[in-house]
Design an enzyme around this catalytic site. Structure first.
Site, PDB file in Angstrom:
ATOM      1  N   GLY A   1      29.230  -1.352  -8.022  1.00 29.23           N
ATOM      2  CA  GLY A   1      28.662  -0.496  -9.060  1.00 29.23           C
ATOM      3  C   GLY A   1      27.715   0.521  -8.462  1.00 29.23           C
TER       4      GLY A   1
ATOM      5  N   THR B   1      26.378  -8.695  -6.021  1.00 30.10           N
ATOM      6  CA  THR B   1      25.012  -8.982  -5.626  1.00 30.10           C
ATOM      7  C   THR B   1      24.767 -10.460  -5.357  1.00 30.10           C
ATOM      8  OG1 THR B   1      24.716  -8.849  -8.007  1.00 30.10           O
ATOM      9  CG2 THR B   1      23.907  -7.016  -6.724  1.00 30.10           C
TER      10      THR B   1
ATOM     11  N   ILE C   1      12.954 -15.596  -1.164  1.00 32.40           N
ATOM     12  CA  ILE C   1      14.368 -15.315  -0.913  1.00 32.40           C
ATOM     13  C   ILE C   1      15.160 -16.526  -1.395  1.00 32.40           C
ATOM     14  CG2 ILE C   1      16.106 -14.787   0.838  1.00 32.40           C
ATOM     15  CD1 ILE C   1      13.932 -12.574   0.250  1.00 32.40           C
ATOM     16  N   LEU C   2      15.955 -16.316  -2.424  1.00 37.13           N
ATOM     17  CA  LEU C   2      16.660 -17.435  -3.048  1.00 37.13           C
ATOM     18  C   LEU C   2      17.793 -17.944  -2.175  1.00 37.13           C
ATOM     19  CD1 LEU C   2      16.795 -15.840  -6.584  1.00 37.13           C
ATOM     20  CD2 LEU C   2      15.527 -17.919  -5.988  1.00 37.13           C
TER      21      LEU C   2
ATOM     22  N   LYS D   1      21.632 -16.223   2.785  1.00 40.33           N
ATOM     23  CA  LYS D   1      22.956 -15.723   3.185  1.00 40.33           C
ATOM     24  C   LYS D   1      23.336 -14.468   2.396  1.00 40.33           C
ATOM     25  CE  LYS D   1      27.521 -17.687   4.131  1.00 40.33           C
ATOM     26  NZ  LYS D   1      28.202 -18.986   4.274  1.00 40.33           N
ATOM     27  N   THR D   2      23.303 -14.565   1.082  1.00 36.72           N
ATOM     28  CA  THR D   2      23.683 -13.405   0.285  1.00 36.72           C
ATOM     29  C   THR D   2      22.589 -12.339   0.323  1.00 36.72           C
ATOM     30  OG1 THR D   2      22.834 -14.531  -1.688  1.00 36.72           O
ATOM     31  CG2 THR D   2      25.190 -14.695  -1.266  1.00 36.72           C
TER      32      THR D   2
ATOM     33  N   GLU E   1      17.858  -2.763  -4.181  1.00 34.84           N
ATOM     34  CA  GLU E   1      17.584  -1.388  -3.777  1.00 34.84           C
ATOM     35  C   GLU E   1      16.924  -1.295  -2.398  1.00 34.84           C
ATOM     36  OE1 GLU E   1      18.746   0.226  -6.590  1.00 34.84           O
ATOM     37  OE2 GLU E   1      18.623  -1.705  -7.616  1.00 34.84           O
TER      38      GLU E   1
END
Lengths: 171, 338, 735
Positions: free
Chosen positions: C235, C463, C623-624, C627-628, C699
């Protein structure tokens, strides 16, 4: 001032040509289709065979999202006509996993988080399968060059290279 | 896109017969350029004659020491063919510098020769373009012309030929074998592509009813001293701003023979006999390369956005000749220019 | 059981994506599907004089051709077309509404046919004559017409006077061209009629925004329109506003009472929104000690003739640097183009680029190391609002980033570092973005077998939202992650904001926490109903959910399996919906920060630029999923590389047309362009920003990257390029 904005260069109103029957082998299964002469292999897969794993990202050979394997070689399925592939063995992303077990590249892409949105992923994986079969890429630089026909707008490139290296080591 | 019919040719004679009966038909082989153009409404054939199954897929060494390449040999197969890799590495590298592996797997040798320009205006049917619509005007001359030509241009057209492979074929002085209704003929590579002049709609001297059957490479492959250098706006999968194919035959430091061609700067791969003559008998050094570059770029003219190509080409020629002389051709995957 | 939060976790939707099973908006092949193909305007301004659809209608398989002349009824008030993200000022574009042409590529007809192949060839047979009017598409040529929009930040002191009297000054103009998002997936919508109700599969970052928009345009009730977007092929802001294909697909479905799919071509996507070209003027004045006395930033950006889209390009300096005097202004120029829109880090990608290049130039003027200058000017408070930050570990970003990169080995002299034929340049920059929360509601359905469904109307646009939601829910409910199923991308699910602005992770995860607490409360009440329940008199915050059990925090032996608790209360499922608490707290600034270090190698003769290394150190709270999170920031860096070196939408202003409306000539980075990218997450506990301390990452990845590269190119070559992209001909004067 009048400006003619018609798109067709010749303006001929053509009669619709007859559809053509074509037989393909898709993911090891024979299929028979009736398609327009201008139906691309990509549209045949997505719209006629409901194999929507193969993606349309540009329809002009500029992005690689539509990459499939024809006779084991990677090609852009948007730039070939279905009728031209009569009799060909076509492998799409849906045909890579066998008996529910992921192809080593599919697993490696998950392991290395080699995608985000997932839209280029089918093309990347099919392209990587073709790359490994070619046997021409050994170094990271060679993988990068020979995978440059697959654009990833999310920017997963380093992870894609790592995933391919993992799959190469294990194959 | 307009609807079209599809037929398959059984053999070369059948292909020629089919196209003779339908002047608005076109041959299709790899399809990578033609289908693209059809989708953009730039090409509008009413029939495609599929020649992709004709038996023109061999690469064989000729009795005279050259190599004959079937017109339908895919670009990848040609680039990786052992004879080409060993004897004509310049050709191999130039092919691998173009497009992507997927496209090279599809694109045919013959098709590569007849691919059309990437000029933005040629591709946009809403703008005037003499190549697409003769007499409508050239939008590129005063337009966005970063990718356009600096050599051999005309007031009608400043398009370039986009091929990388053809730049090497020009250097190797390949011979194009064609067959038409009047029989077979050979076209020297230098005579194959045309300059735009006032007929920019014609890219080549191939007649519409003729078919390319093979490309013949003369024996000389310059496998010791060659390089293909392609400069573009990203590091892969982009058309050349400027590319250089250089091939030298050296005796010690002295140049015995030199071949030099530019891509991305003209309506055809650009050679100059004066540039090559200027190198003969000279020491393979920067001074000689600079002179050759000046000769090759003689008469170059910019159109605004592409002015830089003149200076860029000059430096790229010198660099490529240096790589060739050193015997260290430009790598495809290592993007450092050494 | 180990915590999932903070643990590198593979995407829960990974298998669907690598097998091709994940279905995107244009891939729902329902029986009787009609295929739409858009005919678009070849001129930028004027009116349609004549449309002849007879050629198309005469083709076998063509069902109808919709134009402004025969379309179904449409509302005539702007309000009906305003979506959540529509600019406040202006009239949203209405597809096929009338004969006016507002921009090149505007849809003027929709061909509806039994198959895609027929629709495509029939579209070429639609003949249109236009009456052209003079148009303007060139920002530079029209900049004198710029008008000021509301200033994002108030002025302080007298910036002009302070600049004039500053001993060290730098003033320059920077420019960024129009850029297009170019997500890999083509914009597509499939609208399906079922018993008077409409289900629309749409490529969107906000299913509920599209649902409300469609209800407005088609005068339908909310329960008559369901918008779905289970997967989205990228997106980057392009899918925040409803795009015209969704309106056309529904229009076609309304007209035919049949399912209709409309998929745009890549070229047509260049007539959607875009990052507006902008001209950014920076003026920085410093004293000899190397701190700022004056900061001025003016931006002039593109919008359409019919809407005023503006983002904050100029306020970012207030977040980064102390300056007693400051002035900011944002101006717009209206052009005959579609309305510009949000694109990854809107305002910041461009504004911070200019600011951080200007800071580099100031550092050179001061003969100060660029990192040192930033530390000297470092602000622990938001300068504009005079507020402290909830957290700001930017100093640590500079330190860790510089250490990882090896910055101390840098020779400050331009052209001083070399690697054979290449000049080596090291540059750096700062990055900053907002750490926002928006109201979001999450529903959890916990079943007695220990499975939970977690649902909200978010979108996962790549995301990793599916995955972090599963992680957070698993932790909060004390269940294995495999027992969590996440439902997204469906407008019938609980309310969720658009996937944008980097606020989804914080908004949704805090809502999960609140909902999980409510579920825990219900479980506790059920557990209390058990015979001899050990939980008598225990409060909800005295227990936790761990390993499938409800457990007392005071006495771990006081525990009951979830299944037992539910059995004792005779409950088969617990369903709860809660919203996150969006703080009204105005006492802190909420931001995410980063430092970027880039190495370029530039061929000295030919000007070919390679970005060989990038280190990006990010301070983004908790940071949850490392990796992602790493992927998201790395992707942002790739975007920054493209912004710096490649991306530019090229207009021929004579025709008012995009000349590189494809992805062969609109260059984005390919694999060969990308080398080492190192992402560092700096530890940044933050108990104030929101309960879970999440700041968001969508962002920040791109912000500052282009500046770091531009600064590195200067360091390598001694050539300052201020107009992006930095192509080889700008680096070297060839002739």
């Amino acid at each position: 001032m009048t400006h003619s904005g018609t798109a067709a260069p010749t303006g001929r109103v053509a009669t619709m040509p007859e559809k053509i029957s074509v037989t393909l082998s898709v993911n090891r299964k024979p299929v028979r289709l009736l398609v327009a002469p201008w139906t691309t292999l990509l549209d045949a897969l997505r719209d006629h065979l409901d194999l929507t794993g193969t993606k349309k990202g540009c329809d002009h050979g500029q992005c690689g999202a539509c990459t499939v394997l024809v006779e084991g070689r990677r090609i852009n399925s948007c730039l070939t006509l279905a009728v031209m592939q009569e009799g060909a063995e076509i492998t799409t992303i849906e045909g890579l996993a066998r008996d529910g077990e992921l192809h080593p590249l599919q697993q490696a892409f998950i392991d290395h988080d080699a995608f985000q949105c997932g839209y280029c992923t089918s093309g990347q994986i099919c392209s990587a399968a073709g790359l490994i079969a070619e046997g021409r890429a050994k170094t990271a630089a060679e993988i990068r060059e020979l995978m440059s026909g697959n654009i990833c707008r999310c920017g997963a490139y380093p992870n894609i290279v790592a995933a391919i290296q993992q799959a190469m080591e294990r194959s | 896109m307009i609807p079209f019919q599809y037929t398959r040719a059984n053999d070369v004679a059948d292909a020629i017969k089919q196209i003779a009966t339908d002047p608005s038909a076109k041959f299709i082989a790899g399809g990578t350029n033609l289908i693209d153009l059809i989708k953009y409404d730039v090409a509008a054939p009413t029939r495609l004659i599929d020649i992709s199954r004709l038996p023109l897929r061999n690469v064989e060494e000729t009795a005279t020491g050259g190599v004959l390449i079937g017109a339908l040999v895919p670009n990848t197969d040609l680039a990786y063919h052992p004879v080409i890799e060993q004897r004509y590495p310049l050709l191999s590298r130039s092919i691998l510098a173009g497009a992507s592996q997927q496209l090279r797997n599809m694109a045919s040798t013959g098709g590569n020769l007849v691919q059309r320009t990437r000029c933005f205006y040629f591709y946009d049917v809403a703008t005037p373009c003499n190549k697409r619509e003769p007499g409508s005007g050239c939008s590129a001359i005063d337009g966005i012309n970063r990718i356009n030509a600096i050599l051999g241009t005309s007031d009608s057209c400043i398009a370039t030929h986009p091929s990388d492979m053809c730049v090497a074929l020009a250097v190797l002085e390949a011979i194009v074998h064609v067959v038409g209704p009047a029989g077979a003929r050979n076209i020297a590579f230098a005579d194959f592509h045309r300059l735009p002049g006032n007929t920019p709609q014609r890219d080549t001297n191939l007649e519409p009813d003729e078919i390319i059957t093979a490309i013949e490479l003369p024996p000389k492959g310059f496998s010791a001293n060659y390089s293909y250098l392609k400069i573009r706006d990203r590091l892969s999968y982009a058309f050349a701003l400027v590319s250089v194919a250089a091939a030298l035959e050296l005796e010690g430091d002295t140049i015995k023979e030199a071949r030099l061609a530019l891509g991305g700067v003209a309506h055809k791969p650009w050679r100059s006999s004066a540039a090559e003559a200027a190198l003969l008998g000279q020491r393979a050094d920067r001074a000689a390369f600079t002179k050759a570059a000046d000769w090759l770029l003689h008469g170059a003219k910019g159109y605004g956005h592409n002015d830089f190509k003149i200076g860029l080409a000059r430096r790229a020629i010198i660099r490529t000749l240096s790589q060739a002389a050193r015997g260290t051709p430009q790598s495809i995957s290592d993007k450092k220019i050494r | 059981m180990a915590s999932y939060i903070g643990t590198a976790t593979s995407r829960v939707d990974g298998r669907a994506k690598v097998t091709g099973e994940a279905k995107y908006a244009g891939e729902f092949n329902v029986p009787g599907l009609v295929h739409g193909y858009v005919v678009d305007s070849t001129i930028p301004k004027g009116r349609i004089a004549r449309i002849d659809t007879s050629g198309a209608l005469g083709m076998a398989g063509v069902i109808d051709v919709l134009t402004h002349q025969n379309r179904p009824q449409m509302p005539d008030k702007d309000a009906a077309y305003k979506d959540e993200v529509a600019p406040e000022n202006g009239s949203p574009y209405r597809p096929l509404y009338d004969d006016r042409i507002l921009f090149t590529g505007q849809p003027v007809a929709l061909v509806l046919a039994e198959d895609w192949e027929t629709a495509r060839v029939a579209a070429s047979q639609v003949k249109i004559e236009y009456e052209k009017e003079p148009h303007v598409t060139d920002l530079q040529a029209e900049r004198s017409r710029a008008f000021t929009v509301d200033a994002p930040e108030k002025p302080r002191g007298d910036a002009e006077q302070a600049f004039a009297s500053a001993p060290v000054r730098h003033a320059a103009e920077y420019s960024i061209p129009t850029e297009h998002h170019n997500p890999m997936e083509l914009f597509a919508s499939t609208a399906i009629w079922e018993d008077g109700r409409l289900t629309v599969y749409d490529k969107t970052q906000g299913v509920q925004n599209v649902q409300k928009y469609l209800c407005g345009v088609f005068k339908m009730k909310p329960d008559e329109v369901r918008v779905m977007s289970p997967y989205m092929g990228g997106g980057f802001g392009a899918g925040l506003r409803p795009q015209y294909q969704v309106m056309l697909a529904v229009l076609g479905a309304c007209a035919l009472k049949r399912p209709v799919r409309v998929m745009l071509t890549r070229a047509q996507m260049y007539a959607l929104g875009y990052r507006p070209a902008s001209i950014e003027r920076l003026a920085l004045g410093a004293n000899e000690g190397g701190t700022l006395e004056s900061m001025q930033h003016e931006a002039i950006a593109v919008t359409s003739q019919f809407e005023e889209f503006a983002r904050n390009d100029t306020g970012w300096g207030n977040l980064l640097y102390k300056s007693p005097n400051a002035k900011f202004s944002h101006k717009l120029v209206k052009l005959d183009l579609p309305t510009s829109c949000d694109m990854r880090a809107p305002g910041a990608a461009t504004g911070v680029y200019a600011l951080e290049c200007a800071m580099d130039e100031l550092a050179i003027a001061l003969k100060t190391d660029p990192v040192q200058l930033r530390l000297q000017c470092y602000s622990d408070r938001h300068q504009g609002e005079d507020l402290p930050y909830t957290s700001k570990q930017l100093r640590e970003c500079y330190r860790q980033g510089a250490a990882e990169f090896g910055w101390e080995k840098r020779n400050p002299e331009p052209r001083s570092m070399r690697d054979g034929s290449e000049l080596v340049g090291w540059g750096m920059a700062s990055g900053v973005w907002e750490a926002l929360q928006m109201p979001a509601t999450v529903r959890i359905v916990l079943t007695a077998n220990g499975h939970a469904e977690v649902a909200t109307a978010a979108s996962d646009i790549g995301t990793g939202t599916y995955t972090i939601m599963a992680q957070v829910a698993a932790d909060m409910l004390g269940l294995p992650i495999d027992n969590i199923s996440v439902k997204l991308g469906d407008s019938t699910l609980p309310q969720c904001p658009l996937e944008g602005g980097s606020w989804i992770a914080s908004s949704v995860c805090n809502a999960i926490a609140n909902t999980a607490r409510a579920v825990r409360g219900d479980l506790l009440e059920l557990a209390k109903q058990a015979k001899d329940s050990p939980f008598a008199g225990v409060g909800v915050d005295d227990v936790g959910l761990v390993d499938g059990k409800i457990v007392s925090k005071r006495d771990a032996s006081c525990a009951m399996p979830i299944a037992s608790a539910m059995l004792s209360g005779k409950a088969e499922r617990i369903t709860r919906e809660e919203t996150n608490n969006v703080a009204e707290d105005k006492s802190h600034a909420r931001n995410v920060h980063s430092a970027i270090f880039a190495e370029v190698k530039v061929d000295e003769e030919l000007g070919v630029i390679r970005v060989t290394r990038v280190v990006k150190a990010v301070a983004a709270g908790r940071i949850l999923n490392p990796k992602t999170a790493h992927s998201q920031v790395m992707g942002g860096v790739v975007w920054g590389i493209g912004m710096a070196l490649h991306e530019e939408t090229l207009y021929d202003h004579r025709f008012g047309r995009v000349m590189n409306a494809n992805i062969a000539e609109y260059h984005v980075p390919v694999n060969a362009d990308i080398h080492d990218i190192k992402v560092i997450f700096v530890d940044e506990p933050d108990a104030i920003v929101n309960p879970l301390g999440i700041k968001g990452l969508g962002e920040i990845g791109i912000v500052g990257v282009a500046a770091a590269i531009a600064n590195a190119v200067y360091h390598a070559t001694g050539k300052r390029v201020r107009d992006l992209p930095i192509t080889l001909d700008k680096v070297i004067q060839f002739n």
